[in-house]
Scaffold this active site. Structure first.
Site, PDB file in Angstrom:
ATOM      1  N   GLU A  98      33.926  45.436  32.566  1.00  0.00           N
ATOM      2  CA  GLU A  98      33.195  45.155  33.771  1.00  0.00           C
ATOM      3  C   GLU A  98      34.109  46.043  35.101  1.00  0.00           C
ATOM      4  OE1 GLU A  98      31.075  41.013  33.321  1.00  0.00           O
ATOM      5  OE2 GLU A  98      33.383  40.900  33.678  1.00  0.00           O
ATOM      6  N   CYS A 148      37.171  47.672  41.980  1.00  0.00           N
ATOM      7  CA  CYS A 148      38.047  47.194  40.934  1.00  0.00           C
ATOM      8  C   CYS A 148      37.807  47.625  39.532  1.00  0.00           C
ATOM      9  CB  CYS A 148      38.128  45.631  41.217  1.00  0.00           C
ATOM     10  SG  CYS A 148      38.911  44.674  39.886  1.00  0.00           S
ATOM     11  N   CYS A 184      42.411  41.958  26.955  1.00  0.00           N
ATOM     12  CA  CYS A 184      43.772  41.963  27.462  1.00  0.00           C
ATOM     13  C   CYS A 184      44.834  41.147  26.338  1.00  0.00           C
ATOM     14  CB  CYS A 184      43.976  41.547  28.752  1.00  0.00           C
ATOM     15  SG  CYS A 184      45.879  41.639  29.415  1.00  0.00           S
ATOM     16  N   CYS A 238      47.251  35.456  29.937  1.00  0.00           N
ATOM     17  CA  CYS A 238      47.674  34.680  30.931  1.00  0.00           C
ATOM     18  C   CYS A 238      46.875  33.557  30.868  1.00  0.00           C
ATOM     19  CB  CYS A 238      47.501  35.235  32.156  1.00  0.00           C
ATOM     20  SG  CYS A 238      48.700  36.752  32.492  1.00  0.00           S
ATOM     21  N   CYS A 240      43.430  33.134  32.956  1.00  0.00           N
ATOM     22  CA  CYS A 240      42.583  34.477  33.114  1.00  0.00           C
ATOM     23  C   CYS A 240      41.447  34.491  32.115  1.00  0.00           C
ATOM     24  CB  CYS A 240      43.500  35.687  33.037  1.00  0.00           C
ATOM     25  SG  CYS A 240      42.765  37.340  33.028  1.00  0.00           S
ATOM     26  N   GLY A 275      42.425  43.820  31.383  1.00  0.00           N
ATOM     27  CA  GLY A 275      43.414  44.452  30.852  1.00  0.00           C
ATOM     28  C   GLY A 275      44.624  44.781  31.473  1.00  0.00           C
ATOM     29  N   GLU A 276      45.901  44.931  30.737  1.00  0.00           N
ATOM     30  CA  GLU A 276      47.036  45.408  31.554  1.00  0.00           C
ATOM     31  C   GLU A 276      47.503  46.844  31.620  1.00  0.00           C
ATOM     32  OE1 GLU A 276      49.838  44.133  32.835  1.00  0.00           O
ATOM     33  OE2 GLU A 276      50.318  45.905  33.184  1.00  0.00           O
ATOM     34  N   SER A 291      48.073  46.945  39.467  1.00  0.00           N
ATOM     35  CA  SER A 291      48.516  45.479  39.325  1.00  0.00           C
ATOM     36  C   SER A 291      49.051  45.243  37.838  1.00  0.00           C
ATOM     37  CB  SER A 291      47.179  44.506  39.597  1.00  0.00           C
ATOM     38  OG  SER A 291      47.626  43.280  39.442  1.00  0.00           O
ATOM     39  N   SER A 350      52.140  40.779  39.309  1.00  0.00           N
ATOM     40  CA  SER A 350      51.519  39.564  39.251  1.00  0.00           C
ATOM     41  C   SER A 350      52.644  38.404  38.818  1.00  0.00           C
ATOM     42  CB  SER A 350      50.660  39.547  37.945  1.00  0.00           C
ATOM     43  OG  SER A 350      49.539  40.369  38.472  1.00  0.00           O
ATOM     44  N   LEU A 351      53.331  37.765  39.740  1.00  0.00           N
ATOM     45  CA  LEU A 351      54.276  36.858  39.430  1.00  0.00           C
ATOM     46  C   LEU A 351      53.917  35.653  39.192  1.00  0.00           C
ATOM     47  CD1 LEU A 351      57.627  37.356  39.886  1.00  0.00           C
ATOM     48  CD2 LEU A 351      57.546  36.222  42.076  1.00  0.00           C
ATOM     49  N   HIS A 352      53.314  34.960  40.061  1.00  0.00           N
ATOM     50  CA  HIS A 352      52.452  33.812  39.673  1.00  0.00           C
ATOM     51  C   HIS A 352      53.632  32.476  39.583  1.00  0.00           C
ATOM     52  CE1 HIS A 352      49.228  36.147  39.396  1.00  0.00           C
ATOM     53  NE2 HIS A 352      49.501  36.647  38.175  1.00  0.00           N
ATOM     54  N   ASN A 358      40.594  31.137  40.691  1.00  0.00           N
ATOM     55  CA  ASN A 358      38.984  31.391  40.462  1.00  0.00           C
ATOM     56  C   ASN A 358      38.654  30.669  39.280  1.00  0.00           C
ATOM     57  OD1 ASN A 358      38.467  32.610  42.995  1.00  0.00           O
ATOM     58  ND2 ASN A 358      39.560  34.592  41.942  1.00  0.00           N
ATOM     59  N   CYS A 403      38.722  37.710  41.019  1.00  0.00           N
ATOM     60  CA  CYS A 403      39.973  38.111  40.172  1.00  0.00           C
ATOM     61  C   CYS A 403      39.780  37.133  38.788  1.00  0.00           C
ATOM     62  CB  CYS A 403      41.333  37.742  40.925  1.00  0.00           C
ATOM     63  SG  CYS A 403      41.377  38.726  42.146  1.00  0.00           S
TER      64      CYS A 403
END
Ligand code: SAH
Ligand code: SF4
Length: 348
Positions: A89, A102, A109, A113, A116, A154-155, A186, A209-211, A285, A328
């Site tokens: 997508e 985006c 991926c 995470c 996600c 994806g990374e 990202s 992407s720390l989180h 989200n 996201c």
């Protein structure tokens, strides 16, 4: 042959290699990058028999739009189907002064995470440079694109060569001519590649992407942290910072009852100050396959205030396209049979 990923010059060379005169190569490149052509038959000025012959042997573009969903705020999510049937997508996000796309860098991926949708079933394959660049071209045809963010599935740093090739093709003045500063990559944090990106493309913006700012929490949320803990990531960010002048962004998904509160805010602000980074708070989200909950607005506001009090420079990311699961972390790779549509979580 990846005719989009080859870029304009590569496309001209390909045309010559199949025996076409130079002006035909230029004509095809124009049709592809500026004429909206998805097939040779749609390239203006190409004789019909030649177009038919080329269409029977080569794919001008690498994907077709399998599904399109429009959100009330104008966000458009397209599900693209590639030649091998794989799906990914991409999302078009128009605002008054920008058109951001985006894009996905892989099918699925591998990072997985905890919050996600993209990593729920692992990675299937890398996208090619053309498959990445085409996501931008596809939406550009409706409205000129001003910004590209690698925040789909994806990374991107696990598909580094194709990521760079796609950026270069899109930046080519004969293509879309997008300035390097218009791109944001990202990443969930791959130290060696962060350093390499600083050397290869210092003008591209990096979003990390720390989180979570402690290893215990982060390893639980972003499994990659077990391989490269925060100290290693920060060392890479130091080296990166020495190479680039762009301000980096720290992304921080806000999870109710998890990574919020005073102690988390203090640690996050400390890291942001050290790297002079801007913090982007992203309220979770909903992805129903995960155990996480979205915090209410007051909780996010309190966290923002705490981060700010500790000297962190932060804003809350506005939410777009949520009614079509285009926000996201909600991008998947399958077409679901239910009318909820692609990327939508099955109705509870
Ligand atoms: N793999 C890269 C880029 C794609 S994800 C990365 O992780 O950075 C893009 C951003 O969306 C990341 O910051 C990611 O953590 C965030 N994200 C993923 N799932 C989310 C969710 N359910 N809610 C909010 N943000 C999410
Ligand atoms: Fe992969 Fe990024 Fe999703 Fe993590 S947040 S699973 S790295 S796409």
């Amino acid at each position: 042959m990846d005719l989009v990923g080859a870029g304009v010059e590569g496309l001209r060379q390909w045309a010559a290699s199949v025996g076409l005169p130079a002006f035909r190569g230029a004509q095809i490149a124009r049709g592809l990058w500026h004429g909206g052509a998805n097939r040779f038959a749609e390239v203006r000025g190409l004789p019909r028999d030649l177009a038919a012959r080329l269409d029977s042997g080569f794919a001008l573009v690498p994907a077709v739009e399998a599904r399109r969903q429009e959100a009330q705020d104008g966000t458009v999510k397209s599900l693209l189907r590639f030649a091998d049937g794989k799906l990914a997508e991409c999302v078009s996000i128009p605002t008054s002064d920008r058109h951001t796309v985006c894009v996905s860098s892989q099918v699925g991926c591998a990072v997985g995470c905890s919050f996600c949708a993209s990593g729920l079933n692992g990675v299937e394959r890398d996208l090619t440079a053309g498959e990445i660049a085409f996501q931008v071209l596809h939406h550009h045809r409706v409205r000129p694109v001003t910004n590209v963010v690698f925040m789909g599935s994806g990374e991107p740093l696990f598909n580094y060569d194709n990521l760079l090739a796609a950026i270069r093709v899109l930046a080519d003045p004969d293509g879309l001519g997008l300035g390097r500063r218009r791109f944001t990559v990202s990443t969930s944090g791959v130290p060696a590649r962060i350093r390499q990106l600083g050397r290869d493309e210092p003008q591209v913006t990096l979003a990390l992407s720390l989180h979570a700012a402690d290893d215990e929490t982060r390893s639980r949320l972003v499994p990659l942290n077990r391989r490269w803990p925060i100290a290693e990531l920060m060392a890479a960010m130091d080296d990166y910072g020495a190479l680039v002048s762009r301000r980096i962004t720290l992304e921080y998904v806000c999870l109710a009852g998890d990574n919020l509160g005073e102690a988390h805010a203090e640690r996050l602000a400390a890291i942001a100050r050290r790297h002079q980074a801007h913090i982007n708070l992203i309220p979770f989200n909903p992805v129903i396959e995960t155990a996480h909950r979205r915090p209410d607005e007051a909780e996010v506001a309190a966290f923002l205030a705490a981060v700010t009090r500790h000297g962190g420079h932060a804003t809350v990311r506005g939410q777009r396209g949520n009614d079509i699961d285009a926000a996201c972390g909600q991008l998947k790779r399958r077409v679901e049979a239910d009318p909820g549509g692609c990327g939508a979580s099955p109705a509870p």
